[in-house]
Design a protein around this motif. Sequence first.
Motif, PDB file in Angstrom:
ATOM      1  N   ARG A  19      -2.197   0.151  11.762  1.00  0.00           N
ATOM      2  CA  ARG A  19      -1.962   1.338  10.938  1.00  0.00           C
ATOM      3  C   ARG A  19      -2.593   1.178   9.548  1.00  0.00           C
ATOM      4  O   ARG A  19      -2.921   2.157   8.890  1.00  0.00           O
ATOM      5  CB  ARG A  19      -0.461   1.580  10.845  1.00  0.00           C
ATOM      6  N   TYR A  20      -2.768  -0.070   9.121  1.00  0.00           N
ATOM      7  CA  TYR A  20      -3.224  -0.332   7.751  1.00  0.00           C
ATOM      8  C   TYR A  20      -4.596  -1.010   7.672  1.00  0.00           C
ATOM      9  O   TYR A  20      -5.363  -0.737   6.751  1.00  0.00           O
ATOM     10  CB  TYR A  20      -2.198  -1.207   7.017  1.00  0.00           C
ATOM     11  N   GLY A  67      -1.725   1.123  -4.631  1.00  0.00           N
ATOM     12  CA  GLY A  67      -0.484   0.511  -4.169  1.00  0.00           C
ATOM     13  C   GLY A  67       0.203  -0.200  -5.314  1.00  0.00           C
ATOM     14  O   GLY A  67      -0.039   0.095  -6.488  1.00  0.00           O
ATOM     15  N   GLN A 102       6.714   1.424   7.520  1.00  0.00           N
ATOM     16  CA  GLN A 102       6.543   1.952   8.870  1.00  0.00           C
ATOM     17  C   GLN A 102       7.156   3.351   8.983  1.00  0.00           C
ATOM     18  O   GLN A 102       8.094   3.695   8.247  1.00  0.00           O
ATOM     19  CB  GLN A 102       7.196   1.019   9.885  1.00  0.00           C
ATOM     20  N   PRO A 123       0.842  -1.204   0.000  1.00  0.00           N
ATOM     21  CA  PRO A 123       0.000   0.000   0.000  1.00  0.00           C
ATOM     22  C   PRO A 123       0.876   1.253   0.000  1.00  0.00           C
ATOM     23  O   PRO A 123       1.904   1.299   0.687  1.00  0.00           O
ATOM     24  CB  PRO A 123      -0.799  -0.121   1.296  1.00  0.00           C
ATOM     25  N   PHE A 179      -6.304   4.120   2.144  1.00  0.00           N
ATOM     26  CA  PHE A 179      -5.387   3.507   1.183  1.00  0.00           C
ATOM     27  C   PHE A 179      -6.163   3.194  -0.093  1.00  0.00           C
ATOM     28  O   PHE A 179      -7.042   2.329  -0.115  1.00  0.00           O
ATOM     29  CB  PHE A 179      -4.763   2.240   1.765  1.00  0.00           C
ATOM     30  N   TYR A 185       1.126  -8.889   2.421  1.00  0.00           N
ATOM     31  CA  TYR A 185       1.308  -7.440   2.468  1.00  0.00           C
ATOM     32  C   TYR A 185       2.709  -7.099   2.956  1.00  0.00           C
ATOM     33  O   TYR A 185       3.273  -7.789   3.808  1.00  0.00           O
ATOM     34  CB  TYR A 185       0.298  -6.797   3.423  1.00  0.00           C
ATOM     35  N   LEU A 213      -8.118  -3.280   4.047  1.00  0.00           N
ATOM     36  CA  LEU A 213      -7.376  -2.048   4.294  1.00  0.00           C
ATOM     37  C   LEU A 213      -8.296  -0.901   4.687  1.00  0.00           C
ATOM     38  O   LEU A 213      -9.467  -0.859   4.304  1.00  0.00           O
ATOM     39  CB  LEU A 213      -6.581  -1.653   3.053  1.00  0.00           C
ATOM     40  N   LYS A 214      -7.757   0.053   5.401  1.00  0.00           N
ATOM     41  CA  LYS A 214      -8.492   1.255   5.731  1.00  0.00           C
ATOM     42  C   LYS A 214      -8.781   2.049   4.457  1.00  0.00           C
ATOM     43  O   LYS A 214      -8.033   1.990   3.477  1.00  0.00           O
ATOM     44  CB  LYS A 214      -7.678   2.100   6.713  1.00  0.00           C
ATOM     45  N   PHE A 226       4.211  -3.688   4.614  1.00  0.00           N
ATOM     46  CA  PHE A 226       3.761  -2.410   5.154  1.00  0.00           C
ATOM     47  C   PHE A 226       4.959  -1.530   5.499  1.00  0.00           C
ATOM     48  O   PHE A 226       5.846  -1.938   6.254  1.00  0.00           O
ATOM     49  CB  PHE A 226       2.928  -2.636   6.419  1.00  0.00           C
ATOM     50  N   GLN A 275       2.007   4.999   0.763  1.00  0.00           N
ATOM     51  CA  GLN A 275       1.890   6.175   1.627  1.00  0.00           C
ATOM     52  C   GLN A 275       2.911   7.187   1.125  1.00  0.00           C
ATOM     53  O   GLN A 275       4.120   7.020   1.348  1.00  0.00           O
ATOM     54  CB  GLN A 275       2.165   5.824   3.091  1.00  0.00           C
TER      55      GLN A 275
END
Length: 504
Positions: free
Chosen positions: A302-303, A143, A254, A92, A140, A250, A136-137, A252, A94
């Motif tokens: 967080r994800y 990706g 950080q 994803p 997002f 996934y 996922l939130k 992720f 960010q």
Amino acid sequence: MANESYDLIVIGGGINGAGIARDAVGRGLSVLLVEADDLASHTSSASTKLIHGGLRYLEQYEFKLVAKALSEREVLLKMAPHIIWPMRFVLPHQKHLRPAWMIRIGLFLYDHLGGKQTLANSHGIKFADHPAGVPLKAAFTKGFAYSDAWVQDARLVVLNCMDAAARGARIMTRTRAETATRSADGWQVTLKTSDGETSEVHARGLVNAAGPWAVRFLDDIAAQNHPYSLRLIKGSHIVVERLFDHDYAYIFQQPDGRIVFAIPYERDFTLVGTTDVEHSGAPGKVAIEPDEIAYLCEAINRYFERSISADDVVWSYSGVRPLLDDHEDNASEITRDYRIQLDTAGGAPLLNVFGGKLTTYRRLAEDAVDQLAPTLGRREKSWTHDGHPLPGGDDANPQQLVAALQTRYPFVPSSMATRLVFNYGTRALTILGKAERLTDLGEHFGADLHAAEVDYLCAHEWARTAEDILWRRSKLGLRLDQREQRRLADYLGCPSLAAAAGET
């Protein structure tokens, strides 16, 4: 074993020692491998279980390491398709952590650095119409997807040892090297088994592949001077009940610059890891700390929409990576490449192995034997790069093997057939033998574990305890309760280990 003599003694039954033993015996050397505990009982069974190039190493300009690892990924996929298989990873995006253009360049390099690849290339994805977007939130929206591979890490070690033994090597587990004395014509090594028996063996050359204990072996057992030091970095993982209903993994990003993986695990679970923490204690006594659990849970939270906490952890494991000290302040920045040192100045050859990773173990072994074999009078060419299959890996299509196994043994449940094939490959047929019904497989210990499999592991894979079987030869410890684990320990004749078999 008194006064037995070998061309080579390998100290250490992790992935590096196992790989070196296999390569060396395949070149005509007589080999003894000695492991103080069970095979893969420390670092080599505590990995994130990936065969990968190391996408994040590109940011450290480790292009040579990444290229080497990606090339090895292809070799290993062919060598052990029953325990190593492709996996698709989703990153994803960010933008405040890494800009999209930087990720695209990194993934382009990742697709091409290793030469010709059989795995699918990377591409961008939109989560609104992709299954990986479901957990996922909402923040997002896009990706990237790329390819790497999964490995049954402890089984990779065992299968290398099995192949080495089939070629003539001797494998001794639960046997410690007490002393190693060097002379001009060889090494005299005192061995002591867990039963207290001692013996003396001789070898023309010695390999120190003791992993986290490599420096201690040189200092305390072999009494050799050396310029090396290791940084012991603890990596911890947690396992929780399944967090998503698809086969993607996934990766992720950080806020501290590290990455954390969330990977489909053993059908009903998700594996989350890893941490990078300096470790100053004994290498064999490591366990996850509460702040590590919190870090991994926060990474998930967080994800994902669904949050987790320490109460959701069903199992955890920790291991120590013995990384060659390159004086980096940040543990995550220390190189994961290996260093091989061949010392012939003090008498008989001594080869020391420092660092390394699962993905490049075969290349490490090849490099090690390339250096060592000529000092022992052997000039045979390397052979493992041609993809000689590991035991059970002689069928390139495990899914077809599952179907064939179910046709031949219709009483075997589909989930059991799949597990057997993706642990043992064609050796699953040896386990099932002439059985015509499940009861022919002997005592049932829980889940789909039967005595026939336990007996096979003891006879062919050096398993001796419930822990060996439930947490290294398989991961059935996730499915057997403590009563069932104690029954297995009783069957193996080690009831004193029964309680330990159920610990997390």
